[in-house]
Design an enzyme around this catalytic site. Structure first.
Site, PDB file in Angstrom:
ATOM      1  N   CYS A 171      36.114  23.942-102.015  1.00 13.83           N
ATOM      2  CA  CYS A 171      35.096  23.164-102.452  1.00 13.83           C
ATOM      3  C   CYS A 171      34.632  21.814-101.556  1.00 13.83           C
ATOM      4  CB  CYS A 171      35.127  22.564-104.021  1.00 13.83           C
ATOM      5  SG  CYS A 171      35.819  23.744-105.190  1.00 13.83           S
ATOM      6  N   CYS A 200      32.051  21.494 -98.717  1.00 10.83           N
ATOM      7  CA  CYS A 200      30.809  21.243 -98.804  1.00 10.83           C
ATOM      8  C   CYS A 200      30.481  20.038 -99.640  1.00 10.83           C
ATOM      9  CB  CYS A 200      29.965  22.504 -99.482  1.00 10.83           C
ATOM     10  SG  CYS A 200      30.060  23.868 -98.747  1.00 10.83           S
ATOM     11  N   HIS A 201      31.450  19.825-100.854  1.00 13.17           N
ATOM     12  CA  HIS A 201      31.081  18.579-101.575  1.00 13.17           C
ATOM     13  C   HIS A 201      31.755  17.218-101.320  1.00 13.17           C
ATOM     14  CE1 HIS A 201      28.887  21.505-104.463  1.00 13.17           C
ATOM     15  NE2 HIS A 201      29.910  22.148-104.049  1.00 13.17           N
ATOM     16  N   MET A 241      24.774  27.941-102.904  1.00 13.82           N
ATOM     17  CA  MET A 241      26.199  27.926-103.407  1.00 13.82           C
ATOM     18  C   MET A 241      26.676  29.487-103.520  1.00 13.82           C
ATOM     19  SD  MET A 241      28.568  26.202-105.369  1.00 13.82           S
ATOM     20  CE  MET A 241      29.787  26.804-106.566  1.00 13.82           C
ATOM     21  N   HIS A 291      26.057  18.802 -89.446  1.00 15.95           N
ATOM     22  CA  HIS A 291      26.910  20.002 -89.674  1.00 15.95           C
ATOM     23  C   HIS A 291      27.165  20.740 -88.538  1.00 15.95           C
ATOM     24  CE1 HIS A 291      29.314  22.343 -92.403  1.00 15.95           C
ATOM     25  NE2 HIS A 291      28.754  23.335 -91.880  1.00 15.95           N
ATOM     26  N   HIS A 348      21.811  26.479 -90.922  1.00 17.80           N
ATOM     27  CA  HIS A 348      22.923  26.919 -90.779  1.00 17.80           C
ATOM     28  C   HIS A 348      23.112  27.663 -89.418  1.00 17.80           C
ATOM     29  CE1 HIS A 348      27.357  27.773 -90.816  1.00 17.80           C
ATOM     30  NE2 HIS A 348      27.646  26.834 -91.705  1.00 17.80           N
TER      31      HIS A 348
HETATM   32 FE1  DHE Z   1      32.575  26.437 -90.812  1.00 20.95          FE
HETATM   33  C1  DHE Z   1      31.753  25.800 -87.728  1.00 20.95           C
HETATM   34  C2  DHE Z   1      32.401  23.058 -91.620  1.00 20.95           C
HETATM   35  C3  DHE Z   1      32.468  26.882 -94.211  1.00 20.95           C
HETATM   36  C4  DHE Z   1      33.445  29.548 -90.649  1.00 20.95           C
HETATM   37  N1  DHE Z   1      32.177  24.871 -89.925  1.00 20.95           N
HETATM   38  C5  DHE Z   1      31.841  24.740 -88.500  1.00 20.95           C
HETATM   39  C6  DHE Z   1      31.538  23.603 -87.927  1.00 20.95           C
HETATM   40  C7  DHE Z   1      31.601  22.602 -89.004  1.00 20.95           C
HETATM   41  C8  DHE Z   1      32.000  23.410 -90.185  1.00 20.95           C
HETATM   42  C9  DHE Z   1      31.602  21.118 -89.078  1.00 20.95           C
HETATM   43  C10 DHE Z   1      31.242  23.200 -86.542  1.00 20.95           C
HETATM   44  C11 DHE Z   1      32.579  22.988 -85.722  1.00 20.95           C
HETATM   45  C12 DHE Z   1      32.231  22.689 -84.279  1.00 20.95           C
HETATM   46  O1  DHE Z   1      31.133  23.288 -83.732  1.00 20.95           O
HETATM   47  O2  DHE Z   1      32.627  21.605 -83.710  1.00 20.95           O
HETATM   48  N2  DHE Z   1      32.362  25.066 -92.751  1.00 20.95           N
HETATM   49  C13 DHE Z   1      32.282  23.951 -92.685  1.00 20.95           C
HETATM   50  C14 DHE Z   1      32.478  23.282 -93.901  1.00 20.95           C
HETATM   51  O3  DHE Z   1      32.405  22.141 -94.201  1.00 20.95           O
HETATM   52  C15 DHE Z   1      31.998  24.648 -94.974  1.00 20.95           C
HETATM   53  C16 DHE Z   1      30.525  24.396 -95.276  1.00 20.95           C
HETATM   54  C17 DHE Z   1      32.938  24.261 -96.145  1.00 20.95           C
HETATM   55  C18 DHE Z   1      34.392  24.277 -96.085  1.00 20.95           C
HETATM   56  O4  DHE Z   1      35.022  24.215 -97.048  1.00 20.95           O
HETATM   57  O5  DHE Z   1      34.786  24.150 -94.973  1.00 20.95           O
HETATM   58  C19 DHE Z   1      32.422  25.720 -94.053  1.00 20.95           C
HETATM   59  N3  DHE Z   1      32.794  27.918 -92.229  1.00 20.95           N
HETATM   60  C20 DHE Z   1      33.020  28.000 -93.820  1.00 20.95           C
HETATM   61  C21 DHE Z   1      33.318  29.210 -94.240  1.00 20.95           C
HETATM   62  O6  DHE Z   1      33.739  29.481 -95.449  1.00 20.95           O
HETATM   63  C22 DHE Z   1      33.637  29.999 -92.944  1.00 20.95           C
HETATM   64  C23 DHE Z   1      32.748  31.185 -93.007  1.00 20.95           C
HETATM   65  C24 DHE Z   1      35.244  30.586 -93.067  1.00 20.95           C
HETATM   66  C25 DHE Z   1      36.097  29.519 -93.253  1.00 20.95           C
HETATM   67  O7  DHE Z   1      36.660  29.064 -92.314  1.00 20.95           O
HETATM   68  O8  DHE Z   1      36.353  28.940 -94.314  1.00 20.95           O
HETATM   69  C26 DHE Z   1      33.297  29.189 -91.985  1.00 20.95           C
HETATM   70  N4  DHE Z   1      32.460  27.648 -89.499  1.00 20.95           N
HETATM   71  C27 DHE Z   1      33.144  28.846 -89.543  1.00 20.95           C
HETATM   72  C28 DHE Z   1      32.948  29.240 -88.067  1.00 20.95           C
HETATM   73  C29 DHE Z   1      32.712  28.222 -87.451  1.00 20.95           C
HETATM   74  C30 DHE Z   1      32.328  27.207 -88.232  1.00 20.95           C
HETATM   75  C31 DHE Z   1      33.430  30.795 -87.785  1.00 20.95           C
HETATM   76  C32 DHE Z   1      32.235  28.434 -85.943  1.00 20.95           C
HETATM   77  C33 DHE Z   1      31.074  28.959 -85.500  1.00 20.95           C
HETATM   78  C34 DHE Z   1      30.816  29.071 -84.030  1.00 20.95           C
HETATM   79  O9  DHE Z   1      30.209  30.070 -83.748  1.00 20.95           O
HETATM   80  O10 DHE Z   1      31.151  28.120 -83.284  1.00 20.95           O
END
Ligand code: DHE
Length: 559
Positions: A60, A63-64, A101, A337, A379
């Site tokens: 959680c 996101c929160h 969500m 983000h 996103h």
């Molecule tokens: Fe991500 C990128 C944050 C949930 C997989 N994610 C990013 C980036 C951020 C971020 C800030 C950019 C990084 C960069 O480019 O420097 N992600 C968050 C969250 O805060 C969020 C919404 C909730 C959390 O608790 O993390 C979140 N993200 C997820 C997922 O649930 C995913 C699917 C699986 C996981 O890891 O928990 C996920 N995020 C990814 C991936 C990228 C990503 C695969 C990179 C994408 C790319 O092609 O560069």
């Protein structure tokens, strides 16, 4: 034993390092509660509170927010959650919402959901700080640079290796993209969020959700971790110095908690400088938790673009003299983000997601170029760049909060009438999308919808022919890749997530992520021309694969 080293060992022995944030050892006592406590209210036993705290961090907080002040997700401070009450909160958590969500009834039990509903009606607690002393104590140089191989000791085509996050096992798999075989698996932090590749293409930098940062050297016979450090309690982003003359010299890591970024030595991860991101928002109000979201490295100057989520400030950080660090602070919009370069790599486009905007920063001029209004909660991942048959060079994003793909003009020089406008919105097969993807050699634009509560939509991808986007009513194809993976029935929804091209740009890889680590997952390799499934990579070691980062494309920012 040094106190810092003891801390790190304690961390390693805990099932999840972030447990520390909720059960801090005496020497790192938690800061005072950040939100006002109601006089009396819902409570949990110490054991249930610790378990809910751990789940809150894992599922959680991203996101929160740790302090529950809200960002991509809603504010969850007791003043708001108490109004909704336990039964409504449990429903939202179980079944998700159309606003982005996700549902959790497939991975959390009824009791866990009920406890979480209580937990978020209790006051939030701020985890401890993590400063330079802690970082230095956590730093482990497993192999000094002088003792590493002086040439590549394997026959793997490193350019076509995919670094794949194995989310729930706390590992990264390095998969040989030519043979589709697992070349090696390394133990990393928990739920590695992204992998980035050094300018030389030799090192893979991986950052765990728990702030553990590992440097993988691909010149050994098998991928080998040569350095490790801990950047904080919670982190998501990392990049390296890519400008000529600074190749592999520095790395930069952003933390969610504490809110800060650190500059490290690029080949050893030795912490060099730490900068807090606490401060005021674009509205001029103080925020205690402005988290570091995406970071990207310029190819044209010694600069990182560092996006601060809660303040809406974009920092352009000049790393040519880190003792006299120069930061340009660009005001954009709150809740920054993820994002990526336009095709020219002059403009960086970043989702200000809960503001329903994409901010565009002109890195040549060091200025905001535009704030583009979009559909709900864009996103993009790194987004997708292509030449639109009608509008010229464009960049696309999908949305967590809407079932559309937004296409934005990116060429102010030759197509000024389309620049920084949503020139087209096309339908995605569902909302709750996370990533779009294309490749300069491809004619396809792909979008997923992995967080959709409907298993059919979560397991499918939409694909458009780019040439068809010039027609008034372009028709996409929707492919059920979860069905193609043929994993059988699972309790966890099979979520198809994150398309990533191979080096040649003729295959696109998707993860079939069964959010439950005891159930099977897979990677589906799609032939880009025929849009047919070419391989399904299945292996018991592929535990909950999510992000995949092709070395060549990541090193050069091709997307
Ligand atoms: Fe991500 C990128 C944050 C949930 C997989 N994610 C990013 C980036 C951020 C971020 C800030 C950019 C990084 C960069 O480019 O420097 N992600 C968050 C969250 O805060 C969020 C919404 C909730 C959390 O608790 O993390 C979140 N993200 C997820 C997922 O649930 C995913 C699917 C699986 C996981 O890891 O928990 C996920 N995020 C990814 C991936 C990228 C990503 C695969 C990179 C994408 C790319 O092609 O560069």
């Amino acid at each position: 034993m040094q106190k810092g080293i003891r801390n790190v060992l304690m961390l390693a022995s805990l099932p999840l390092a972030i447990n520390l944030a909720f059960a801090a050892p005496a020497e790192k006592a938690a800061a005072p509660a950040a939100s006002a406590a109601p006089a009396a209210g819902p409570t949990l036993s110490a054991e249930d509170k610790a378990a809910a705290g751990k789940t809150y961090f894992e599922r959680c907080a991203g996101c929160h927010g740790m302090l529950r002040k809200g960002a991509t997700g809603k504010n969850l401070e007791p003043a708001n959650t108490a109004k909704l009450g336990s039964s409504r909160l449990e429903k939202i958590m179980s079944y998700g919402t159309e606003g982005g969500m996700p549902n959790f009834d497939d991975i959390l039990s009824k009791k866990e959901i009920a406890n979480m509903a209580t937990y978020i009606q209790m006051p939030a607690e701020a985890p401890p700080e993590w400063g330079m002393k802690d970082m230095k104590a956590s730093w482990k140089l497993h192999v000094p640079v002088a003792q590493r191989p002086t040439k590549q000791m394997n026959n793997v085509n490193l350019k076509n290796v995919f670094a794949v996050t194995l989310r729930d096992s706390g590992e990264v798999a390095l998969i040989d993209g030519d043979t589709k075989q697992i070349w090696g698996i390394v133990k990393t932090g928990y739920a590695v969020h992204i992998s980035r590749v050094s300018a030389s293409g030799r090192y893979v930098h991986v950052i765990g959700r728990d702030g553990r940062y590992d440097l993988i050297d691909m010149w050994y016979e098998k991928p080998t971790i040569v350095a490790t450090m801990k950047a904080g309690y919670e982190a998501r982003s990392v990049d390296t110095s890519k400008y000529k003359g600074f190749e592999d010299k520095y790395a930069v890591v952003g933390s969610y908690w504490p809110p800060q970024y650190a500059i490290l030595d690029g080949e050893t991860l030795e912490p060099l400088k730490l900068i807090s991101t606490r401060g005021v928002t674009v509205d001029g109000e103080y925020h205690p938790e402005p988290r570091v979201a995406s970071i990207v490295s310029s190819h044209d100057k010694p600069e990182w673009v560092i996006n601060i989520k809660e303040t809406g400030m974009i920092k352009l950080v000049d790393y040519s003299d880190i003792n006299n660090l120069k930061e340009v602070t660009v005001n954009s919009a709150k809740f920054l983000h993820d994002g990526g370069w336009d095709a020219s790599k002059r403009y960086f486009l970043v989702a200000a997601n809960a503001s329903n905007k994409v901010a565009v920063v002109d890195t040549k001029e060091g200025k905001l170029a535009a704030l583009v209004d979009t559909a709900k909660i864009p996103h993009p991942g790194r987004g997708a760049n292509f030449n639109h048959p009608k509008y010229g060079p464009v960049w696309a994003t999908s949305h967590l909060g809407a079932d559309v793909i937004s296409i934005i003009g990116t060429d102010p020089a030759k197509n000024p009438q389309h620049a920084w406008k949503v020139v087209q919105e096309v339908k995605n097969h569902g909302a709750n999308s996370l990533f779009v993807k294309t490749h300069p050699k491809s004619k396809n634009l792909w979008a997923d919808a992995p967080l959709n509560p409907d298993p059919k939509l979560a397991g499918s991808v939409t694909v458009y022919n780019i040439d068809d986007l010039g027609n008034p009513d372009p028709k996409p194809q929707v492919l059920d890749l979860a069905a193609a993976a043929n994993l059988g029935k699972t309790k966890g929804i099979q979520r198809v997530v994150h398309g990533e091209y191979n080096e040649k740009g003729d295959e696109v890889w998707f993860s079939v992520w069964t959010g439950n680590k005891t159930e099977p997952s897979a990677i589906v390799v799609v032939d880009d021309k025929t849009r047919t499934v070419k391989n399904v990579i299945k292996d018991p070691r592929l535990v909950t694969p999510t992000g995949k980062f092709n070395v060549y494309n990541t090193q050069r920012d091709i997307y």
